[in-house]
Structures are given as C-alpha cells and as structure tokens.
Design an enzyme around this catalytic site. Structure first.
Site, short mmCIF file in Angstrom:
data_model
loop_
_atom_site.label_atom_id
_atom_site.label_comp_id
_atom_site.label_asym_id
_atom_site.label_seq_id
_atom_site.Cartn_x
_atom_site.Cartn_y
_atom_site.Cartn_z
N ASN A 33 0.83 -1.22 0.00
CA ASN A 33 0.00 0.00 0.00
C ASN A 33 0.87 1.27 0.00
OD1 ASN A 33 0.99 0.08 2.56
ND2 ASN A 33 -0.98 0.23 3.60
N TYR A 146 4.30 -3.15 17.61
CA TYR A 146 4.98 -4.03 16.65
C TYR A 146 5.17 -5.42 17.26
CZ TYR A 146 8.65 -5.45 13.29
OH TYR A 146 9.40 -6.09 12.33
N THR A 176 18.68 -6.56 9.98
CA THR A 176 19.18 -6.82 8.62
C THR A 176 19.42 -5.48 7.94
OG1 THR A 176 17.92 -8.87 8.53
CG2 THR A 176 18.60 -7.95 6.43
#
Ligand code: UDP
Length: 328
Positions: A33, A146, A176
């Site tokens: 989105n 989260y 990462t």
C-alpha cells in the site's frame, strides 16, 4: 511456472524477495500500500511479463485471481520510528493482515511464510536468543504495537497450521541491512551512514553499550528461501550472530568510511533492548544455512548504495529523534 504472492513488495525486504523469486523463474505478484514502501525499489520489474503489482492494503480483504503456490507476508512498518508514527496500521497489518493472508492461503492451498522478528523476544533475559525463549516484552511500551502484532501473528499462524492443516513457515528476522533501506527510517545503519554522508556527527543513543548483530540482506534472502522450501513449520531465527556494541559500531563506521566525524550521545529510547544476538543452531542444522557476508563488505556495499542517492534525497533524510514521536 509457480506463482508467489509477496506482500510488502515495495519495501526493503519485499523488493529483494521479488528479485530473488523472479531470478528463480517464478511468477511474482507484488502487493503493497506504499505507506512505508517505495515503488522505486521494484520499478525495474514492471516491464517483466512475469511480474504484476497490486496497490492494496492487506489489512483489508485480499484476493488475487488464479492459482497461488506460495505467499510471503512481509508487509509491515519495521523500524521503531515508523511504528511510532503509524502504530494502529502496524497493529492491523500484523493481525488483520495476517488473518486475511492465512485465509487466502487456505483457499488457494498455498504454503505461507510470515515475517516475524527478534522483537518477539523483547528486551531478552536469555542470551543469545534461541527459538525456545518466550521473550520479555512490554505490551504497552512504544514497541508494543509491533512486538505484540508479531506475537499475535505467530499465534494465528500456528493455529492455522494446527487446526486447518495449512503449510506455514515462520521466520524470526534479526537486524538486517543493505541497499534499499530507507535513509530516513531511523534505523541505526541508515542513520549512521546518512550522518557520515551529510558531514554530521554520529548519534549514539544511551551510552552505546547496547548490542545488535547485523545480517546482510543477501544472506537473509538465502535463509528465507531455504526455510520456505523446508518442512520446518516452527519459528526459526535467521540472522548473523556477529554481535557488536552500538558505540563500537559507530567507531567502525567512522573508520570504514574514512570520515572525521565525532560521536555524540542522545538519550536511550524507552524499552530499547540492551542486547540482541541470534542463536542460529537450528538454521545451521535444519537448513544448512549460515551467513556468509562479513560486516565490512556488507557495509561497503550499503554505503555505496546510499552514496549513489541524489543530494536532494540525502538532505530530505535528516535524522529524526525519537522524542518527536513519543506521547507520554
Ligand atoms: N541507535 C543509535 N543511534 C541512532 C539510531 C539507533 O544509537 O541514530 C541505536 C538504537 O537505540 C538501538 C540500536 O541503535 O539500540 C539499533 O537500532 P535500530 O533502530 O536500527 O534497530 P532495533 O532497535 O529495532 O534493533
């Protein structure tokens, strides 16, 4: 040709997954989105006949026509600054979004892999973190939106596995980095590199004794691919166990980039985990996987990527401090 749906396709990890599966000869359906994703990460795929894209919010009912063999659910804000700015969307995409995609996987008889996170371990009391550890999470802290969405996502995924016999995979991703991270997403690597490129001092939060373990994106992609193709349905850590304190990391960046900036200290954000390092015994034994890229090579590639961005993008990316976003 197998068909794979990748949500969060225009994001950092989603766009690398699109590349990986196109390279492996799949038909790829990207979905995003574009709240935190950026079409420029996948614009090179649009001319390909085997790539299609839907601009859609997966928190709402998801449908794609035709057969789908695999689903990778990677749609979510994933940096502390993002989920402080858009906490409700973060909760929805991890919960309602996951529910929609599990439902789609059931209808299509597809195998689904969901992106979980080392944040499920919270501020861990076990070190390094193995998959059996339940975690130490503050549900109502700034990271709760989260962390709890991802913990709910894991519970829901296991319920579909157990009660609907759905083929599911859960990857717990540790920090990462690599090309296509957003310069202004607040994460420490784009923050430090952006600061060196703009000639600013590097902002270390707290005293910098907190640790992280950084995995180069290509290594992560290989781990995700192996997990998807394996029979292993319980959560699996994928990350690089090479741990470093944030202060040492700032010094390393200054040395690697040959700049003369100093380190300045800012307050540590609330509930910032003090240490984080994956135990990857399972990934080694079950997937035959371990990371191959050392930090100086990975950081070198990432630095070159950020350096290639325009001056305008670099200026736009000025580092924002957390205090702007936290409401008491
Ligand atoms: N951090 C920092 N300076 C910055 C941005 C982040 O010292 O400009 C710290 C942050 O407080 C955390 C670590 O770097 O301890 C990693 O932060 P990041 O947001 O990259 O990831 P996470 O905390 O989710 O692991």
């Amino acid at each position: 040709m197998k068909r794979i749906l990748i949500t969060g396709a225009a994001g950092f990890l989603g766009s690398h997954l699109c590349d990986l599966f196109i390279d492996k000869g799949y038909r790829v359906i990207g979905m995003d989105n574009l709240i935190t994703g950026d079409l420029k990460n996948i614009q090179h795929l649009f001319p390909l006949e085997q790539f299609e894209f839907y601009n859609h919010d997966v928190s709402k009912f998801v449908f794609v026509p035709g057969e789908v063999d695999y689903i990778l659910h990677f749609a979510s804000p994933a940096s502390p600054i993002d989920y402080l700015k858009i906490p409700i969307q973060t909760l929805k995409v991890g919960s309602l979004g996951t529910h929609n995609l599990l439902g789609l996987a059931k209808v299509k008889k597809a195998r689904i892999l969901v992106a979980s996170t080392s944040e499920v371990y919270g501020d861990p009391l076990v070190h390094p973190q193995n998959e059996e550890y339940y975690g130490n999470v503050n549900p109502i802290g700034p990271r709760g939106v989260y962390d709890e969405a991802k913990r709910f996502q894991e519970a829901l995924t296991m319920a579909y596995n157990r009660y609907h016999d759905l083929e599911t995979r859960i990857v717990r991703i540790f920090n990462t980095y690599g090309p296509r991270m957003r310069l202004n997403d607040g994460r420490v690597i784009p923050a430090f590199i952006g600061q060196t490129l703009r000639g600013e001092d590097l902002t270390v939060f707290g005293d910098g004794s907190q640790t992280r373990s950084f995995c180069y994106v290509e290594d992560l992609m290989d781990g995700i691919y192996r997990l998807l193709m394996s029979d292993y349905y319980l959560p699996m850590n994928i990350g690089n166990p090479n741990e470093i304190t944030i202060k040492d990391f700032a010094e390393e960046i200054i040395k690697l980039t040959g700049t003369s900036q100093k380190i300045i200290y800012k307050p540590l954000p609330e509930n910032d985990p003090l240490q984080r390092q994956p135990d990857i015994t399972k990934a080694k034994e079950i997937l035959g996987w371990e990371p191959k890229t050392n930090r100086s090579n990975g950081i070198g590639i990432t630095y070159d990527y950020f350096k290639s961005l325009s001056d305008q993008e670099l200026r736009k990316s000025e580092h924002k401090s957390f205090e702007n976003f936290i409401r008491p």
